[in-house]
Design a protein around this motif. Structure first.
Motif, short mmCIF file in Angstrom:
data_model
loop_
_atom_site.label_atom_id
_atom_site.label_comp_id
_atom_site.label_asym_id
_atom_site.label_seq_id
_atom_site.Cartn_x
_atom_site.Cartn_y
_atom_site.Cartn_z
N LEU A 121 3.67 -2.91 -11.00
CA LEU A 121 1.95 -2.90 -10.53
C LEU A 121 2.01 -4.02 -10.41
CD1 LEU A 121 1.34 -0.52 -13.64
CD2 LEU A 121 0.91 0.31 -11.67
N ASP A 122 2.66 -5.16 -11.22
CA ASP A 122 2.59 -6.45 -11.25
C ASP A 122 2.52 -7.18 -9.55
OD1 ASP A 122 2.03 -9.44 -12.42
OD2 ASP A 122 3.74 -9.80 -12.15
N ALA A 123 3.95 -6.51 -8.78
CA ALA A 123 4.16 -7.37 -7.62
C ALA A 123 2.64 -6.49 -6.65
CB ALA A 123 5.47 -6.63 -7.04
N ASN A 124 2.43 -5.41 -7.12
CA ASN A 124 1.48 -5.12 -6.12
C ASN A 124 -0.21 -5.37 -7.02
OD1 ASN A 124 3.27 -4.04 -4.30
ND2 ASN A 124 3.34 -2.46 -5.45
N ASP A 125 -0.08 -5.57 -7.23
CA ASP A 125 -1.36 -6.12 -8.10
C ASP A 125 -2.82 -5.06 -8.04
OD1 ASP A 125 -3.58 -7.86 -9.04
OD2 ASP A 125 -4.51 -8.34 -7.17
N ALA A 126 -1.91 -4.18 -8.63
CA ALA A 126 -1.89 -2.37 -8.76
C ALA A 126 -2.17 -2.19 -10.76
CB ALA A 126 -1.03 -1.79 -8.43
N THR A 127 -3.24 -1.52 -11.48
CA THR A 127 -3.20 -0.93 -11.81
C THR A 127 -2.67 0.00 -12.75
OG1 THR A 127 -5.98 -0.36 -12.05
CG2 THR A 127 -5.77 -2.34 -12.60
N GLY A 128 -2.84 -0.14 -14.24
CA GLY A 128 -1.96 1.37 -14.45
C GLY A 128 -1.34 1.06 -15.67
N ARG A 139 0.77 -1.30 -0.08
CA ARG A 139 -0.17 -0.09 0.17
C ARG A 139 1.19 0.70 -0.10
NH1 ARG A 139 -3.94 -0.86 4.75
NH2 ARG A 139 -4.96 0.92 4.54
N THR A 140 2.18 0.80 -0.14
CA THR A 140 3.17 2.60 -0.26
C THR A 140 4.16 2.24 -1.08
OG1 THR A 140 3.29 1.73 2.55
CG2 THR A 140 4.99 2.99 1.43
N GLY A 141 4.21 3.64 -1.52
CA GLY A 141 5.52 3.56 -2.96
C GLY A 141 6.33 4.32 -2.10
N ILE A 142 7.66 3.56 -2.31
CA ILE A 142 8.49 4.31 -2.19
C ILE A 142 9.87 4.51 -2.91
CG2 ILE A 142 9.39 1.46 -1.40
CD1 ILE A 142 11.21 3.79 0.70
N LEU A 143 10.82 5.65 -2.46
CA LEU A 143 11.73 6.01 -3.60
C LEU A 143 12.51 5.87 -2.30
CD1 LEU A 143 13.26 7.06 -6.13
CD2 LEU A 143 12.89 9.23 -5.20
N PRO A 144 13.69 5.13 -2.54
CA PRO A 144 14.85 4.59 -1.41
C PRO A 144 15.76 6.49 -2.04
CG PRO A 144 14.72 2.83 -3.01
CD PRO A 144 13.25 3.84 -3.16
N TYR A 180 17.55 -2.21 -12.87
CA TYR A 180 17.81 -3.05 -13.64
C TYR A 180 18.54 -3.14 -15.01
CZ TYR A 180 15.74 -5.37 -10.10
OH TYR A 180 15.32 -5.86 -8.33
N SER A 181 19.68 -3.18 -14.79
CA SER A 181 20.44 -2.11 -16.35
C SER A 181 19.46 -2.58 -17.92
CB SER A 181 21.41 -1.97 -16.35
OG SER A 181 21.74 -3.57 -16.46
N THR A 182 19.01 -4.15 -18.03
CA THR A 182 18.90 -4.79 -19.17
C THR A 182 17.69 -4.65 -18.91
OG1 THR A 182 18.81 -7.30 -17.75
CG2 THR A 182 20.45 -6.33 -18.85
N LEU A 183 16.46 -4.10 -18.02
CA LEU A 183 15.08 -3.87 -18.66
C LEU A 183 14.56 -1.96 -18.78
CD1 LEU A 183 13.46 -5.03 -15.15
CD2 LEU A 183 14.31 -6.45 -17.29
N THR A 184 13.17 -2.35 -19.35
CA THR A 184 13.37 -0.75 -20.30
C THR A 184 12.85 -0.28 -18.83
OG1 THR A 184 11.52 -1.61 -20.44
CG2 THR A 184 13.05 -1.57 -22.06
N GLY A 185 12.17 1.52 -18.46
CA GLY A 185 11.50 1.75 -18.03
C GLY A 185 10.10 1.37 -17.71
N ARG A 186 9.82 0.69 -19.67
CA ARG A 186 8.38 0.17 -18.92
C ARG A 186 8.09 -0.70 -18.31
NH1 ARG A 186 4.55 0.15 -22.86
NH2 ARG A 186 5.68 1.12 -25.01
N GLU A 187 9.90 -1.77 -18.52
CA GLU A 187 9.57 -3.21 -17.32
C GLU A 187 9.38 -2.80 -16.39
OE1 GLU A 187 10.72 -6.13 -21.33
OE2 GLU A 187 12.39 -4.35 -20.14
N HIS A 188 10.36 -1.62 -15.51
CA HIS A 188 10.36 -1.38 -14.40
C HIS A 188 9.30 -1.31 -13.64
CE1 HIS A 188 14.83 -0.94 -14.62
NE2 HIS A 188 14.99 -0.91 -13.63
N VAL A 189 8.63 0.12 -14.50
CA VAL A 189 6.82 0.25 -13.58
C VAL A 189 5.63 -1.07 -13.93
CG1 VAL A 189 4.77 1.82 -13.58
CG2 VAL A 189 7.05 2.44 -14.47
N HIS A 190 6.48 -1.79 -15.15
CA HIS A 190 5.35 -3.45 -15.60
C HIS A 190 5.60 -3.96 -13.96
CE1 HIS A 190 2.68 -5.65 -16.60
NE2 HIS A 190 3.96 -6.28 -16.47
N TYR A 191 6.73 -4.04 -13.39
CA TYR A 191 6.85 -5.02 -12.59
C TYR A 191 6.50 -4.41 -10.80
CZ TYR A 191 9.34 -7.21 -8.75
OH TYR A 191 10.15 -7.57 -7.30
#
Length: 298
Positions: free
Chosen positions: A99-106, A75-80, A86-97
């Motif tokens: 969303l998927d991990a928190n079972d959220a939509t966007g 329930r918390t979004g954090i910027l440490p 992850y150097s091999t992942l795209t920006g889209r893949e980072h955000v999708h990860y």
């Protein structure tokens, strides 16, 4: 949303945070301010259960921070502070990860556009600059519309445009109904977006309140200095203006202590009286000035 009681953390006998009593209300933007090494990141690590306190209690979202860490994270979004990509992942893949991990939509594209990365959605993050990586971290923090947003040094590595973008995102998240808690040592930026501020020095909370309350507490004021050729300026009329705290004149100069919002009324009063204003300068009392004064007193 966040409550700590006598929260304490020490490393090898050296205190990093001492007897911290903190309350962050639902829907507010709370700035947790202090120099590097003051204990800000250590406090956030305890809130997110990355490290355990030596003493005291803490709850996040009304939940015990240790026993309910998984639910709090969902329930918390954090910027440490020490954010890495992850150097091999795209920006889209980072955000999708996220969303998927928190079972959220966007929509990852829409989220990345909000932080100025619309042109780098499908670029591998290993090729991002430091500022772009920081923006990606912010996008991941806001993905899924979390109830609580925790940002640790969000202005790090950003140019002036990026700093303004962070302020805009924080304001938008607050308007959405989220609670925002962020730490920073860039004191002048925090003043523009925070509802309340806590000042941390050497692990101790030395003062808390709105930016105005802290400036008043420290005796920090805004002064309007006006250069004029008038021998008899209307000092009394200026002194009678609402919220003017002090006014005096000397040869060719008038100095008025008042809030920034009153400076225009002072200038208008002089102009109406036919006083020739040659130049003027406003010295703003800042939250940084207040911190220095309060830390010195403490």
């Amino acid at each position: 949303m966040i409550e700590t009681t006598e929260l304490t953390k020490g490393y090898s006998g050296d205190p990093a945070v001492t007897d911290l009593d903190l309350e962050v209300e639902d829907g507010e933007v709370y700035g947790f301010l202090g120099p590097n090494g003051a204990g800000k990141s250590t406090t956030i690590d305890m809130l997110m259960n990355y490290t355990r306190p030596s003493a005291g209690t803490l709850t996040v979202l009304g939940l015990d921070a240790q026993q309910n860490a998984s639910e709090i994270h969902a329930r918390t979004g954090i910027l440490p502070d020490q954010f890495g990509v992850y150097s091999t992942l795209t920006g889209r893949e980072h955000v999708h990860y996220i969303l998927d991990a928190n079972d959220a939509t966007g929509d990852p594209e829409e989220i990345l556009e909000r932080v100025g990365l619309a042109d780098a959605v499908d670029q591998r993050a290993g090729g991002y600059s430091k500022g772009m990586q920081q923006r990606l971290g912010l996008a991941m923090a806001i993905a899924g519309e979390p109830e609580l947003l925790i940002l640790d040094e969000p202005f790090s590595g950003l140019d002036p445009y990026g700093v303004r973008l962070v302020r805009d995102v924080v304001a938008t998240e607050r308007d959405r109904g989220a609670t925002v808690f962020f730490s920073s040592h860039v004191l002048d930026q925090v003043e523009r977006v925070c509802d309340r501020v806590g000042l941390l020095s050497d692990g101790h909370l030395i003062a808390e309140g709105t930016p105005k309350e802290l400036r008043d507490m420290a005796g920090v004021r805004t002064q309007l200095s006006i250069e004029t050729d008038s021998d008899d300026p209307p000092i009394q009329a200026i002194g009678e203006l609402a919220d003017v705290q002090n006014v005096f004149s000397e040869t060719g100069r008038i100095v008025v202590t008042c809030p920034r919002t009153v400076c225009y009324n002072v200038l208008k009063t002089l102009d109406s009286a036919g006083v020739n204003i040659q130049s003027f300068d406003i010295e703003h009392g800042t939250i940084e000035d207040a911190f220095v004064e309060l830390a010195t007193e403490s």
